[in-house]
Motif scaffolding. Structure first.
Motif, mmCIF file in Angstrom:
data_model
loop_
_atom_site.group_PDB
_atom_site.id
_atom_site.type_symbol
_atom_site.label_atom_id
_atom_site.label_comp_id
_atom_site.label_asym_id
_atom_site.label_seq_id
_atom_site.Cartn_x
_atom_site.Cartn_y
_atom_site.Cartn_z
ATOM 1 N N MET A 27 0.861 -1.179 0.000
ATOM 2 C CA MET A 27 0.000 0.000 0.000
ATOM 3 C C MET A 27 0.898 1.230 0.000
ATOM 4 S SD MET A 27 -2.825 -1.061 2.865
ATOM 5 C CE MET A 27 -1.669 -1.892 3.935
ATOM 6 N N ASP A 28 0.440 2.272 -0.679
ATOM 7 C CA ASP A 28 1.211 3.505 -0.703
ATOM 8 C C ASP A 28 0.286 4.659 -1.016
ATOM 9 O OD1 ASP A 28 3.319 5.288 -0.675
ATOM 10 O OD2 ASP A 28 4.395 4.375 -2.351
ATOM 11 N N ALA A 29 0.660 5.822 -0.556
ATOM 12 C CA ALA A 29 -0.050 7.039 -0.924
ATOM 13 C C ALA A 29 0.381 7.409 -2.337
ATOM 14 C CB ALA A 29 0.281 8.156 0.054
ATOM 15 N N GLY A 37 3.764 6.049 -4.798
ATOM 16 C CA GLY A 37 2.882 5.397 -5.769
ATOM 17 C C GLY A 37 3.279 3.953 -6.048
ATOM 18 N N LEU A 38 3.859 3.284 -5.058
ATOM 19 C CA LEU A 38 4.369 1.929 -5.254
ATOM 20 C C LEU A 38 3.339 0.823 -5.002
ATOM 21 C CD1 LEU A 38 7.857 2.280 -3.531
ATOM 22 C CD2 LEU A 38 7.337 2.301 -5.980
ATOM 23 N N GLY A 39 2.153 1.193 -4.579
ATOM 24 C CA GLY A 39 1.161 0.168 -4.274
ATOM 25 C C GLY A 39 -0.240 0.724 -4.374
ATOM 26 N N HIS A 40 -1.162 -0.070 -3.903
ATOM 27 C CA HIS A 40 -2.574 0.311 -3.902
ATOM 28 C C HIS A 40 -2.842 1.302 -2.783
ATOM 29 C CE1 HIS A 40 -3.225 -3.063 -6.566
ATOM 30 N NE2 HIS A 40 -2.671 -3.866 -5.679
ATOM 31 N N SER A 41 -3.782 2.217 -3.031
ATOM 32 C CA SER A 41 -4.189 3.089 -1.940
ATOM 33 C C SER A 41 -5.154 2.308 -1.051
ATOM 34 C CB SER A 41 -4.868 4.354 -2.470
ATOM 35 O OG SER A 41 -6.214 4.096 -2.825
ATOM 36 N N PRO A 42 -5.151 2.565 0.244
ATOM 37 C CA PRO A 42 -6.090 1.866 1.124
ATOM 38 C C PRO A 42 -7.550 2.043 0.705
ATOM 39 C CG PRO A 42 -4.371 2.886 2.428
ATOM 40 C CD PRO A 42 -4.192 3.377 1.009
ATOM 41 N N MET A 43 -7.898 3.213 0.183
ATOM 42 C CA MET A 43 -9.282 3.440 -0.233
ATOM 43 C C MET A 43 -9.629 2.627 -1.480
ATOM 44 S SD MET A 43 -10.690 5.211 2.080
ATOM 45 C CE MET A 43 -12.200 5.917 1.425
ATOM 46 N N ASP A 44 -8.669 2.449 -2.393
ATOM 47 C CA ASP A 44 -8.898 1.577 -3.547
ATOM 48 C C ASP A 44 -9.086 0.128 -3.087
ATOM 49 O OD1 ASP A 44 -8.676 3.680 -5.329
ATOM 50 O OD2 ASP A 44 -6.673 3.122 -6.052
ATOM 51 N N LEU A 45 -8.326 -0.255 -2.073
ATOM 52 C CA LEU A 45 -8.443 -1.623 -1.565
ATOM 53 C C LEU A 45 -9.824 -1.906 -0.975
ATOM 54 C CD1 LEU A 45 -4.918 -2.119 0.013
ATOM 55 C CD2 LEU A 45 -5.857 -3.288 -1.991
ATOM 56 N N LEU A 46 -10.453 -0.888 -0.388
ATOM 57 C CA LEU A 46 -11.817 -1.079 0.095
ATOM 58 C C LEU A 46 -12.745 -1.464 -1.055
ATOM 59 C CD1 LEU A 46 -12.300 1.875 2.614
ATOM 60 C CD2 LEU A 46 -12.204 -0.555 3.154
ATOM 61 N N LEU A 47 -12.634 -0.744 -2.171
ATOM 62 C CA LEU A 47 -13.470 -1.048 -3.334
ATOM 63 C C LEU A 47 -13.115 -2.400 -3.936
ATOM 64 C CD1 LEU A 47 -13.646 2.408 -5.179
ATOM 65 C CD2 LEU A 47 -15.232 1.452 -3.495
ATOM 66 N N MET A 48 -11.826 -2.683 -4.052
ATOM 67 C CA MET A 48 -11.399 -3.974 -4.598
ATOM 68 C C MET A 48 -11.865 -5.132 -3.725
ATOM 69 S SD MET A 48 -7.559 -3.530 -6.042
ATOM 70 C CE MET A 48 -6.940 -1.886 -6.182
ATOM 71 N N GLY A 49 -11.787 -4.946 -2.415
ATOM 72 C CA GLY A 49 -12.226 -5.990 -1.500
ATOM 73 C C GLY A 49 -13.703 -6.292 -1.669
ATOM 74 N N ALA A 50 -14.508 -5.246 -1.801
ATOM 75 C CA ALA A 50 -15.941 -5.446 -1.998
ATOM 76 C C ALA A 50 -16.206 -6.125 -3.342
ATOM 77 C CB ALA A 50 -16.675 -4.109 -1.916
ATOM 78 N N GLY A 51 -15.517 -5.672 -4.381
ATOM 79 C CA GLY A 51 -15.688 -6.290 -5.701
ATOM 80 C C GLY A 51 -15.251 -7.744 -5.722
#
Length: 140
Positions: A27-29, A37-51
């Motif tokens: 995860m990275d900002a 920018g080396l990883g997923h943002s935590p907020m994107d991970l919330l959406l990915m987790g739900a999907g």
């Protein structure tokens, strides 16, 4: 059931998330806020987790319904508040199910069961944001 994960700082604004299984992700900002920018943002991970959670449900339900599916994609769109804490206010999940002679009623049932009964990630987010969903079927 209790779940535990670990998040370890890797320098700058980069963190490594580790599940109990040992699987990891970075995860990275974003660079706009000082991250690398080396990883997923935590907020994107919330959406990915739900999907991901909902897609697993949909595929399992459609397989049990003996539907000949070859692909399932969940496109998740989240709208965030303008002011901090910039929570998600609206989340839309669009399922694209591809298969051979897939029945509309079976897809409708699978998506609705996931969204209203089984997908704990989506149901958790629905307590904080307006959650909507739809689906389409493509012939393989």
């Amino acid at each position: 059931m209790k779940k535990e994960v670990k998040v370890s700082w890797a320098g700058h604004l980069t963190f490594i998330g580790e599940a109990a299984s040992g699987n990891t992700l970075t995860m990275d900002a974003g660079t706009a806020v000082g991250g690398l920018g080396l990883g997923h943002s935590p907020m994107d991970l919330l959406l990915m987790g739900a999907g991901g959670c909902a897609s697993i449900d949909v595929v399992m339900i459609l397989r049990k319904s003996r539907q000949d599916i070859v692909d399932c994609v969940c496109q998740v769109t989240g709208t965030r508040a303008d002011e901090p804490p910039k929570v998600y206010t609206d989340i839309h999940m669009h399922f694209v199910v591809t298969g051979n002679d897939v029945e509309e009623a079976a897809v409708k049932r699978a998506v609705e069961l996931s969204m209203t009964k089984y997908c704990s990630a989506s149901l958790t987010l629905a307590k904080a944001a307006k959650l909507t969903y739809d689906w389409e079927i493509k012939e393989a």
